[in-house]
Design an enzyme around this catalytic site. Structure first.
Site, PDB file in Angstrom:
ATOM      1  N   LEU A  37       0.715  -1.077  -0.039  1.00  0.00           N
ATOM      2  CA  LEU A  37      -0.050   0.047   0.022  1.00  0.00           C
ATOM      3  C   LEU A  37       0.843   1.306  -0.017  1.00  0.00           C
ATOM      4  O   LEU A  37       2.001   1.452   0.736  1.00  0.00           O
ATOM      5  CB  LEU A  37      -0.875   0.193   1.224  1.00  0.00           C
ATOM      6  CG  LEU A  37      -2.014  -1.035   1.055  1.00  0.00           C
ATOM      7  CD1 LEU A  37      -2.964  -0.946   2.521  1.00  0.00           C
ATOM      8  CD2 LEU A  37      -3.215  -0.493   0.186  1.00  0.00           C
ATOM      9  N   ASP A  38       0.702   2.299  -0.845  1.00  0.00           N
ATOM     10  CA  ASP A  38       1.344   3.427  -0.772  1.00  0.00           C
ATOM     11  C   ASP A  38       1.272   4.119   0.605  1.00  0.00           C
ATOM     12  O   ASP A  38       0.175   3.926   1.176  1.00  0.00           O
ATOM     13  CB  ASP A  38       0.731   4.414  -1.904  1.00  0.00           C
ATOM     14  CG  ASP A  38       1.001   3.754  -3.344  1.00  0.00           C
ATOM     15  OD1 ASP A  38       2.030   3.124  -3.369  1.00  0.00           O
ATOM     16  OD2 ASP A  38       0.509   4.228  -4.314  1.00  0.00           O
ATOM     17  N   PRO A  39       2.192   5.033   0.930  1.00  0.00           N
ATOM     18  CA  PRO A  39       1.836   5.569   2.023  1.00  0.00           C
ATOM     19  C   PRO A  39       0.573   6.684   2.306  1.00  0.00           C
ATOM     20  O   PRO A  39       0.021   6.571   3.434  1.00  0.00           O
ATOM     21  CB  PRO A  39       3.162   6.713   2.208  1.00  0.00           C
ATOM     22  CG  PRO A  39       4.044   6.125   1.316  1.00  0.00           C
ATOM     23  CD  PRO A  39       3.387   5.541   0.159  1.00  0.00           C
TER      24      PRO A  39
END
Length: 306
Positions: A37-39
């Site tokens: 998951l991206d930040p």
């Protein structure tokens, strides 16, 4: 300590940082995760501890469900709100019906072009590192499937939707493509993973909640390997077959206590009295010199005895 932990990833942290925190909280080095998951994103992050890291490849194959928000009229270099705005356009002419029509057209299978700001690699270098240097390289489109896309709110320029998609789908690219089809540009502003394979965000635990628990109670949060692989058909193996598996030899069909009623090529979970024994592919037609009616994919030390 072996098992699967369903974490509700907070915004602003990388998936790698979450893994690092879990290592410290559980006192383990062998920890991994399925599906980055991206930040910017929150929600379900499947974290594996100990021997359960051996099943990550099977958990990564599963479909995902996300809730996403986008804003029309602004295109960014990263396709999300963390990037720089590279183009603007007035979305004032966009109405709800146009949005619905475009979103409906996104459902199905098609080739999606991965964004430059991604963890995919070119000659061993992550694309996002090249992008930060101002370098753009050719990428191969990847076949993805959007099974369903449901609009939740259409209040131009803001749109929120739920999307059920195949692994490897970039939701920010879906948002970008919606903007392209509407002719005004768009970028992702919020993303939450609601589901990954059988794991729902309702069963996820926050890092803060884990930290507040006594260390001796934290293992209670872990799902067993068998529980984590519950979407795969399972077969109980007889003692003779369990013994063979201990030597890395697949069991034969007559060493299975259950009725085998699925097609050749099906991936199955072999279990014993204590839990998971192995992941295997059912191949009754394989040559007899290969021994057994299954091709072993991963063998565990989990379920030989109660």
């Amino acid at each position: 300590m072996n098992g699967i932990l369903i974490v509700d990833k907070p915004q602003g942290m990388t998936s790698h940082a979450v893994v690092g925190r879990i290592r410290r909280l559980f006192g383990l080095r062998k920890v991994g995760h399925a599906g980055t998951l991206d930040p910017l994103a929150t929600g379900v992050l499947v974290v594996a501890l100990g021997q359960a890291t051996r099943i990550l490849q099977f958990l990564m194959q599963e479909n995902k469900v996300y809730r996403a928000s986008l804003v029309l009229g602004k295109t960014t270099d990263t396709q999300d709100s963390e990037g720089q705005i590279v183009a603007t356009s007035d979305p004032g002419h966009i109405d709800a019906q146009s949005v619905a029509d475009v979103c409906h057209s996104m459902v199905g299978s098609y080739d999606q072009m991965p964004p430059m700001y991604s963890a995919l690699k070119k000659d061993g270098v992550p694309l996002y590192k090249l992008a930060r240097q101002g370098v753009e390289v050719s990428r191969k489109p990847r076949r993805i499937t959007i099974f369903d896309l449901q609009l939740l709110a259409v209040e131009p320029p803001n749109i929120t939707f739920d999307v059920h998609c195949s692994k490897g789908t970039y939701v920010r690219t879906i948002c970008h493509d919606i903007g392209v089809k509407l002719g005004c540009g768009a970028h992702l502003t919020a993303l939450r993973r609601l589901r990954s394979a059988p794991f729902d965000v309702k069963e996820a635990v926050t890092l803060e909640a884990i930290e507040l628990m006594a260390p001796e109670d934290r293992p209670e949060l872990l799902l067993s390997i068998a529980e984590a692989l519950r979407e795969y058909p399972s077969l109980n193996v007889c003692p003779e077959g369990i013994k063979r598996l201990g030597y890395g030899i697949p069991p034969t069909a007559d060493m299975i206590a259950d009725t085998i009623d699925f097609e050749e090529g099906t991936q199955v979970l072999l279990v014993g009295p204590g839990g998971a024994l192995a992941m295997a592919t059912y191949v009754p037609s394989r040559a007899r010199e290969s021994r057994g009616d299954f091709e072993l994919l991963r063998v565990f030390n989990d379920g030989g005895s109660s």
